[in-house]
Design an enzyme around this catalytic site. Structure first.
Site, PDB file in Angstrom:
ATOM      1  N   SER A 143     -13.516   1.106   2.303  1.00  0.00           N
ATOM      2  CA  SER A 143     -12.424   0.789   1.386  1.00  0.00           C
ATOM      3  C   SER A 143     -11.419   1.927   1.334  1.00  0.00           C
ATOM      4  CB  SER A 143     -12.985   0.538  -0.023  1.00  0.00           C
ATOM      5  OG  SER A 143     -11.945   0.598  -0.967  1.00  0.00           O
ATOM      6  N   GLY A 145      -5.196  -4.109  -7.984  1.00  0.00           N
ATOM      7  CA  GLY A 145      -6.417  -3.377  -7.663  1.00  0.00           C
ATOM      8  C   GLY A 145      -6.125  -2.018  -7.046  1.00  0.00           C
ATOM      9  N   ASP A 167      -6.904  -8.155   4.339  1.00  0.00           N
ATOM     10  CA  ASP A 167      -6.111  -9.032   3.455  1.00  0.00           C
ATOM     11  C   ASP A 167      -5.600 -10.279   4.176  1.00  0.00           C
ATOM     12  OD1 ASP A 167      -6.427  -7.344   1.285  1.00  0.00           O
ATOM     13  OD2 ASP A 167      -4.639  -6.180   1.771  1.00  0.00           O
ATOM     14  N   GLN A 208      -9.051   2.020  -0.731  1.00  0.00           N
ATOM     15  CA  GLN A 208      -8.806   2.317  -2.146  1.00  0.00           C
ATOM     16  C   GLN A 208      -9.777   3.389  -2.621  1.00  0.00           C
ATOM     17  OE1 GLN A 208      -9.118  -1.500  -4.073  1.00  0.00           O
ATOM     18  NE2 GLN A 208      -7.092  -2.142  -3.383  1.00  0.00           N
ATOM     19  N   SER A 223       0.839  -1.212   0.000  1.00  0.00           N
ATOM     20  CA  SER A 223       0.000   0.000   0.000  1.00  0.00           C
ATOM     21  C   SER A 223       0.868   1.254   0.000  1.00  0.00           C
ATOM     22  CB  SER A 223      -0.885   0.027   1.255  1.00  0.00           C
ATOM     23  OG  SER A 223      -1.804  -1.021   1.240  1.00  0.00           O
ATOM     24  N   LYS A 234     -12.071  -9.640  -3.882  1.00  0.00           N
ATOM     25  CA  LYS A 234     -10.617  -9.391  -3.852  1.00  0.00           C
ATOM     26  C   LYS A 234      -9.991  -9.993  -5.120  1.00  0.00           C
ATOM     27  CE  LYS A 234     -10.359  -6.958  -0.138  1.00  0.00           C
ATOM     28  NZ  LYS A 234     -10.030  -5.537  -0.288  1.00  0.00           N
TER      29      LYS A 234
HETATM   30  C1  S3P Z   1      -5.566  -1.421  -0.009  1.00  0.00           C
HETATM   31  C2  S3P Z   1      -6.816  -1.479   0.538  1.00  0.00           C
HETATM   32  C3  S3P Z   1      -7.568  -2.737   0.693  1.00  0.00           C
HETATM   33  C4  S3P Z   1      -6.706  -3.971   0.555  1.00  0.00           C
HETATM   34  C5  S3P Z   1      -5.748  -3.841  -0.593  1.00  0.00           C
HETATM   35  C6  S3P Z   1      -4.844  -2.646  -0.421  1.00  0.00           C
HETATM   36  C7  S3P Z   1      -4.905  -0.117  -0.155  1.00  0.00           C
HETATM   37  O1  S3P Z   1      -8.582  -2.798  -0.295  1.00  0.00           O
HETATM   38  O2  S3P Z   1      -7.497  -5.117   0.391  1.00  0.00           O
HETATM   39  O3  S3P Z   1      -4.941  -5.006  -0.689  1.00  0.00           O
HETATM   40  O4  S3P Z   1      -3.679  -0.061  -0.369  1.00  0.00           O
HETATM   41  O5  S3P Z   1      -5.610   0.898  -0.067  1.00  0.00           O
HETATM   42  P1  S3P Z   1      -9.992  -2.075  -0.033  1.00  0.00           P
HETATM   43  O6  S3P Z   1      -9.693  -0.664   0.177  1.00  0.00           O
HETATM   44  O7  S3P Z   1     -10.799  -2.267  -1.284  1.00  0.00           O
HETATM   45  O8  S3P Z   1     -10.593  -2.778   1.152  1.00  0.00           O
END
Ligand code: S3P
Length: 448
Positions: A173, A101, A328, A175, A29, A355
């Protein structure tokens, strides 16, 4: 060649006690965010300890395609020359994020607010994942975005002016939150994200490090992150960063050490963050012997070395409200639960369905294939463990569905099973933890 013949299987068999030290690679991240923000900043940033996994390299490539100069030096430090405020240019080819993702969703936000246009593509797994959760709030801010059916990739974002907004995402989330904040960098005015449940705060922490005007408050049951652009688009200034080690990668050697009898290992350089340490809290409650030494600060985050010793784990009811803090880590927890005494019930897992694979289905199928008693519902998983003298049959071949964490989790199950446990494809492990096999071998686990 067919997709099947391109797969590279791997197997793990019962291991003797794991011992020694292993150093964790940089957090995924943080690595994505470091490259993105350094690419936008004015000046030259140096990033030490960047995770060199495929996901992060895809983000580096995307930022290069939009004008940033990014290169790795012989000393292992990455140097990034940023484009400065509103300096990104439209890429001439689609941005290919592979399996990533986080990369694709964060950069969608960035592009939407940067007054440029881009097309986003990815591999089969990424192309099946929902992008509407990011595109809908961006549209609320004024973005013009087109997606394939069901809000999937390929996605095209066109140049359009965005407006200040206050957004309450439907899903918990990081993200989504991060995409909104990154889109906000190009706006004159404030952008707020109101979270019903706080998610990992790496974007806001790092935006502040790069000089953005960020405030974080808790009001009326919401966790509110606001980016203030009082004088036009945000201006970021280059920084030198040390990327802390990835707790989501540490999860695998951690559960291996807890479950392989006699183990005693030290995992160095693990980031500790309230929205990332749920697995450690749960494993300790299950009786796991995990202690921390050398706590220190690194680029705005706390880091420590973890000593993990074999422990007789017992089952636990894992409440839904801790799920965002270990989102995760459920594949790893399910494997630890298979060696625990009694039943572990995990709730609040709906997000696992979207996921890198449908992780609930992949975990259920993989555990069953190896003789572990398991049940799954729409958003829960219940694993009945074998107790301290493991009698996990093993011998199964696990379908990983392009999912790195499913692959690593089941290879850890093989370390305590009677028969070897195999996974159909090891290749995706390189997306997040290229050093997995070497680190496990350093601790004494032969996985091949
Ligand atoms: C992440 C947020 C998580 C996590 C992903 C990394 C990030 O996803 O599952 O591996 O770096 O912001 P979500 O925000 O969709 O939960």
């Amino acid at each position: 060649m067919s997709a099947v013949s391109n797969k590279h299987p791997a197997s793990a068999r019962r291991a003797a006690a794991l011992t020694g030290h292993g150093r964790l690679p940089g957090d995924k991240s943080i690595s994505h965010r470091a490259l993105i923000l350094a690419s936008l900043a004015t000046g030259t940033s140096h990033i030490r300890g960047l995770l060199e996994g495929d996901d992060v390299l895809a983000t580096a490539q995307a930022m290069r395609a939009m004008g940033a100069a990014i290169e790795k030096h012989e000393n292992g430090i990455w140097r990034v020359n940023g484009v400065g405020p509103m300096g990104l240019k439209s890429p001439t080819a689609p941005l290919d994020f592979g399996n990533a993702g986080t990369g694709v969703r964060l950069v969608m936000g960035l592009v939407a607010g940067a007054g440029i246009e881009a097309e986003f593509i990815g591999d089969a797994s990424l192309s099946s994942r929902p992008m509407g959760r990011v595109l809908d709030p961006l549209r609320q801010m004024g973005a013009q975005a087109e997606a394939a059916e069901g809000g999937r990739l390929p996605v095209r974002i066109k140049a359009a002016p965005l407006l200040p907004a206050s957004i309450t995402p439907d899903v918990a989330s990081a993200q989504v939150k991060s995409a909104i904040l990154l889109a906000g960098l190009g706006i004159a005015g404030d952008i707020s994200v109101c979270e019903k449940t706080a998610t990992r705060g790496h974007s806001e922490t790092m935006l502040a490090l790069f000089g953005a005007d960020i405030s974080v408050t808790d009001e009326d049951g919401f966790h509110i992150v606001t980016l203030h652009n009082r004088q036009g688009p945000s201006r970021l200034t280059a920084r030198d960063l040390d990327v802390p080690g990835d707790p989501s990668s540490a999860a695998f050697p951690m559960i291996a050490a807890l479950t392989v009898p006699g183990s005693d290992v030290v995992l160095e350089n693990v980031m500790l963050n309230r929205q990332r340490d749920g697995l450690i809290r749960v494993l300790r409650e299950m009786g796991g012997d995990i202690s921390m030494t050398h706590k220190r600060q690194s680029s705005g985050e706390t880091v420590a070395d973890l000593r993990v010793r074999y422990s007789a784990l017992h089952g636990l009811d894992v409440a839904a409200d801790i799920a965002p803090d270990m989102i995760d880590e459920f594949p790893a927890l399910a494997i630890a639960a298979a060696s625990a005494q009694g039943t572990t019930h995990m709730a609040g897992l709906a997000e696992l369905r979207v996921k890198e694979s449908d992780r609930l289905a992949a975990m259920e199928a993989g555990l069953k294939a190896n003789g572990v008693t398991v049940e799954a519902g729409e958003d829960w998983l219940r694993v009945t463990g074998s107790g301290p003298n493991p009698s996990i049959a093993g011998g199964g071949m696990v379908e990983t569905h392009h999912d790195h964490r499913i692959a690593m989790a089941f290879l850890c199950l093989g370390l305590v099973a009677e028969q070897a446990v195999s996974v159909d494809d090891r290749a995706m492990i390189a997306t997040s933890f290229p050093e997995f096999f070497t680190l496990m071998a350093t601790l004494g686990a032969q996985i091949d």
